[in-house]
Design a protein around this motif. Sequence first.
Motif, PDB file in Angstrom:
ATOM      1  N   GLY A  80       0.910  -1.181   0.000  1.00 54.13           N
ATOM      2  CA  GLY A  80       0.002  -0.048   0.133  1.00 54.13           C
ATOM      3  C   GLY A  80       1.037   1.363   0.208  1.00 54.13           C
ATOM      4  N   VAL A  81       0.332   2.328   0.224  1.00 60.65           N
ATOM      5  CA  VAL A  81       0.872   3.601   0.356  1.00 60.65           C
ATOM      6  C   VAL A  81       1.715   3.669   1.953  1.00 60.65           C
ATOM      7  N   ASP A  82       2.871   3.529   1.993  1.00 66.40           N
ATOM      8  CA  ASP A  82       3.748   3.512   3.273  1.00 66.40           C
ATOM      9  C   ASP A  82       2.958   2.600   4.074  1.00 66.40           C
ATOM     10  N   CYS A  83       2.779   1.436   3.685  1.00 70.49           N
ATOM     11  CA  CYS A  83       2.417   0.207   4.422  1.00 70.49           C
ATOM     12  C   CYS A  83       2.657  -0.932   3.689  1.00 70.49           C
ATOM     13  N   LEU A  84       2.667  -2.190   4.429  1.00 76.28           N
ATOM     14  CA  LEU A  84       2.864  -3.536   3.859  1.00 76.28           C
ATOM     15  C   LEU A  84       2.126  -4.320   4.781  1.00 76.28           C
ATOM     16  N   VAL A  85       1.606  -5.474   4.023  1.00 80.29           N
ATOM     17  CA  VAL A  85       0.888  -6.490   4.804  1.00 80.29           C
ATOM     18  C   VAL A  85       1.706  -7.885   4.380  1.00 80.29           C
ATOM     19  N   VAL A  86       2.159  -8.576   5.358  1.00 85.71           N
ATOM     20  CA  VAL A  86       2.819  -9.737   5.304  1.00 85.71           C
ATOM     21  C   VAL A  86       2.014 -10.892   5.663  1.00 85.71           C
ATOM     22  N   ASN A  87       1.375 -11.524   4.866  1.00 83.99           N
ATOM     23  CA  ASN A  87       0.576 -12.696   5.163  1.00 83.99           C
ATOM     24  C   ASN A  87       1.531 -14.046   5.176  1.00 83.99           C
ATOM     25  N   CYS A  88       1.513 -14.748   6.203  1.00 74.49           N
ATOM     26  CA  CYS A  88       2.305 -15.867   6.755  1.00 74.49           C
ATOM     27  C   CYS A  88       1.557 -17.082   7.312  1.00 74.49           C
ATOM     28  N   ARG A  89       2.458 -18.091   7.384  1.00 68.28           N
ATOM     29  CA  ARG A  89       2.098 -19.281   8.070  1.00 68.28           C
ATOM     30  C   ARG A  89       2.901 -19.778   9.133  1.00 68.28           C
ATOM     31  N   ASN A  90       2.469 -19.739  10.272  1.00 71.14           N
ATOM     32  CA  ASN A  90       3.449 -20.019  11.452  1.00 71.14           C
ATOM     33  C   ASN A  90       4.028 -21.527  11.609  1.00 71.14           C
ATOM     34  N   GLN A  91       4.793 -21.799  12.446  1.00 70.52           N
ATOM     35  CA  GLN A  91       5.167 -23.165  12.426  1.00 70.52           C
ATOM     36  C   GLN A  91       4.083 -24.103  12.848  1.00 70.52           C
ATOM     37  N   LYS A  92       2.984 -23.768  13.314  1.00 67.61           N
ATOM     38  CA  LYS A  92       1.892 -24.705  13.798  1.00 67.61           C
ATOM     39  C   LYS A  92       0.613 -24.807  12.548  1.00 67.61           C
ATOM     40  N   GLY A  93       1.023 -24.016  11.212  1.00 67.87           N
ATOM     41  CA  GLY A  93       0.279 -23.995  10.315  1.00 67.87           C
ATOM     42  C   GLY A  93      -0.726 -22.796  10.227  1.00 67.87           C
ATOM     43  N   GLY A  94      -0.812 -22.045  11.177  1.00 64.45           N
ATOM     44  CA  GLY A  94      -1.714 -20.889  11.532  1.00 64.45           C
ATOM     45  C   GLY A  94      -1.335 -19.613  10.416  1.00 64.45           C
ATOM     46  N   LEU A  95      -2.492 -19.026  10.152  1.00 64.85           N
ATOM     47  CA  LEU A  95      -2.213 -17.869   9.301  1.00 64.85           C
ATOM     48  C   LEU A  95      -2.232 -16.733  10.125  1.00 64.85           C
ATOM     49  N   VAL A  96      -1.000 -15.841   9.779  1.00 63.10           N
ATOM     50  CA  VAL A  96      -0.848 -14.536  10.439  1.00 63.10           C
ATOM     51  C   VAL A  96      -0.769 -13.657   9.523  1.00 63.10           C
ATOM     52  N   ASN A  97      -1.048 -12.252   9.928  1.00 61.59           N
ATOM     53  CA  ASN A  97      -0.790 -10.991   9.195  1.00 61.59           C
ATOM     54  C   ASN A  97      -0.035 -10.095   9.883  1.00 61.59           C
ATOM     55  N   GLU A  98       0.887  -9.551   9.497  1.00 59.27           N
ATOM     56  CA  GLU A  98       1.698  -8.435  10.192  1.00 59.27           C
ATOM     57  C   GLU A  98       1.322  -7.173   9.259  1.00 59.27           C
ATOM     58  N   VAL A  99       0.474  -6.076   9.732  1.00 61.33           N
ATOM     59  CA  VAL A  99       0.156  -4.942   9.015  1.00 61.33           C
ATOM     60  C   VAL A  99       1.276  -3.901   9.374  1.00 61.33           C
ATOM     61  N   LEU A 100       1.991  -3.563   8.366  1.00 55.29           N
ATOM     62  CA  LEU A 100       3.157  -2.765   8.904  1.00 55.29           C
ATOM     63  C   LEU A 100       2.980  -1.396   8.248  1.00 55.29           C
ATOM     64  N   ILE A 101       3.217  -0.342   9.020  1.00 53.14           N
ATOM     65  CA  ILE A 101       3.450   1.232   8.789  1.00 53.14           C
ATOM     66  C   ILE A 101       4.723   1.814   8.658  1.00 53.14           C
ATOM     67  N   PHE A 102       5.133   2.189   7.469  1.00 49.98           N
ATOM     68  CA  PHE A 102       6.541   2.468   7.430  1.00 49.98           C
ATOM     69  C   PHE A 102       6.820   4.455   7.656  1.00 49.98           C
ATOM     70  N   ASP A 103       8.059   4.620   8.160  1.00 54.57           N
ATOM     71  CA  ASP A 103       8.266   5.913   8.311  1.00 54.57           C
ATOM     72  C   ASP A 103       9.587   5.758   7.446  1.00 54.57           C
ATOM     73  N   GLY A 104       9.713   6.197   6.092  1.00 50.28           N
ATOM     74  CA  GLY A 104      10.835   5.720   5.100  1.00 50.28           C
ATOM     75  C   GLY A 104      11.162   4.271   4.974  1.00 50.28           C
ATOM     76  N   PRO A 105      12.400   3.879   5.356  1.00 55.78           N
ATOM     77  CA  PRO A 105      12.747   2.528   5.189  1.00 55.78           C
ATOM     78  C   PRO A 105      12.402   1.617   6.511  1.00 55.78           C
ATOM     79  N   LEU A 106      11.792   2.128   7.616  1.00 57.47           N
ATOM     80  CA  LEU A 106      11.711   1.389   8.988  1.00 57.47           C
ATOM     81  C   LEU A 106      10.280   1.474   9.103  1.00 57.47           C
ATOM     82  N   VAL A 107       9.727   0.406  10.032  1.00 55.16           N
ATOM     83  CA  VAL A 107       8.442   0.327  10.401  1.00 55.16           C
ATOM     84  C   VAL A 107       8.429   1.060  11.507  1.00 55.16           C
TER      85      VAL A 107
END
Length: 125
Positions: A80-107
């Motif tokens: 997105g604009v200044d944001c990223l969503v990372v959809n992943c599967r964890n070690q137990k097979g569960g789905l997790v999303n990290e919604v990350l808002i950036f300030d330049g190159p850092l969250v």
Amino acid sequence: MDHAAARSWTESWVTAWNSHDLEALLAHFTEDVTFRSPVAAQLLGGDGVVRGKEALRAYWAEGLRRIPDLRFEVVGTYVGVDCLVVNCRNQKGGLVNEVLIFDGPLVREGYGTYLGDDADPAGTR
């Protein structure tokens, strides 16, 4: 953020998680980061809001201590604009999303989100 930058950032982030390299992981975040997660509430108590990089370090160190087999497989990334969503599967097979808002190159702000009917997203119970 363009798709190439998102891919590169995500590869670095997931590599740090999967190697349990806390310092490499924290390098992706600002000093005054705010991170919200129901897992933080489970592990640390309180409202699930982690404020500042030092508090984030303590939260993730405790998570890695309690979940020594923690790992993620990236399923998809959404830019997105200044944001990223990372959809992943964890070690137990569960789905997790990290919604990350950036300030330049850092969250500067992050949200850990989990499937609604998952009563224990961290697998700590």
